[in-house]
Design an enzyme around this catalytic site. Structure first.
Site: not given
Ligand SMILES: O=c1ccn([C@@H]2O[C@H](COP(=O)(O)O)[C@@H](O)[C@H]2O)c(=O)[nH]1
Length: 270
Positions: A94-96, A120
């Protein structure tokens, strides 16, 4: 068991460094799913069951579910993996990244709502934005370092005191942020030289390596350049090349074959 313990055990016991990416695109599903109101869950479940024996991790990408309003399918899919393939950890891609007070809610999203084992994270807001994830010693924090896309270097290669920014990210994660030993780094398969450089900086910190298969990265070069001292250290991720290996009735078998072939290619270079 923590994410890192589960990952290391899976590497050893299943002898695989393949991460199966779960990126649903209904237009690419076999025709039989056209009439299935629960197609996103059903297709991914079949892929998971067919490929689990070749997987060291599963990586659902959250936007592929959210754009389809299929968050409920994602929740059930991760529950299905935990129930039926409990030895295979789940990385929520989710590349938060946000200020700490909001990051705390992204932690809840990944680990309480979806029950992922790792997530992620984008490091560019700085340590306080990543700290709520780092504090979860039992969960993996997979931090963007040198991404697989063609424009990765636009910012990640910027010169910072004589070194590219991605190398400083790698160093900071390995030396400062990894107090609980729960960090990993995203380094794209499309950048074999950068993989080698980052490995030299971070020792045995695990890498999530997207970019083989549809993006054209060379799995052999990834292993040669970036395996850790014991021949593991990598979660080499492929989504489309496995998921959509066939859109016929043999889709699950074709996905299993693609995952097995990737595992074998990787293992030939270990
Ligand atoms: O640097 C990155 C970080 C994440 N991804 C994600 O991995 C998969 C790749 O899919 P393929 O079909 O195997 O190309 C996708 O979910 C991306 O969002 C990445 O490609 N590169």
């Amino acid at each position: 068991m923590s994410f890192m313990q589960a990952l290391r055990r899976r590497w050893q016991q299943a002898d695989t460094l393949v991460c199966v990416g779960l990126d649903p695109e209904p237009a690419k599903f076999p025709a039989a799913f056209a009439a299935d109101a629960d197609a996103v869950f059903a297709f991914n479940r079949d892929i998971v069951d067919a490929t689990a024996q070749y997987a060291c991790a599963f990586k659902p990408q959250i936007a592929h579910f959210a754009a389809l309003r299929a968050e409920d399918a994602l929740t059930r899919l991760i529950a299905h993996i935990h129930a039926n393939h409990p030895d295979v950890p789940v990385i929520l891609d989710s590349k938060r990244g946000d200020i700490g007070s909001t990051a705390q809610h992204y932690v809840g999203e990944a680990f309480e709502r979806y029950r992922a084992d790792a997530v992620t994270v984008n490091p560019y807001l700085g340590r306080d934005s990543v700290q709520p994830f780092l504090d979860r010693a039992d969960r993996g924090v997979v931090i963007l370092c040198r991404t697989s896309n063609p424009g990765a270097g636009d910012l990640q290669d910027l010169d910072v005191g004589g070194r590219p920014l991605y190398q400083l990210v790698a160093e900071k994660v390995a030396r400062d942020w990894n107090e609980h030993g729960n960090c990993a780094l995203v380094v794209g398969a499309t950048w074999p030289e950068q993989l080698r450089e980052v490995r030299a900086i971070v020792g045995d910190v695990p890498f999530l390596v997207p970019g083989v298969g549809a993006q054209g990265g060379d799995a052999g070069a990834v292993v040669s350049n970036a395996k850790s001292a014991d021949g593991t250290g990598l979660m080499i991720s492929s989504s489309r090349a496995i998921l959509y290996a066939s859109n016929g009735t043999d889709y699950a078998e074709a996905a299993a074959n693609a995952a097995r072939e990737l595992r074998d290619e990787i293992n030939r270079h270990r």
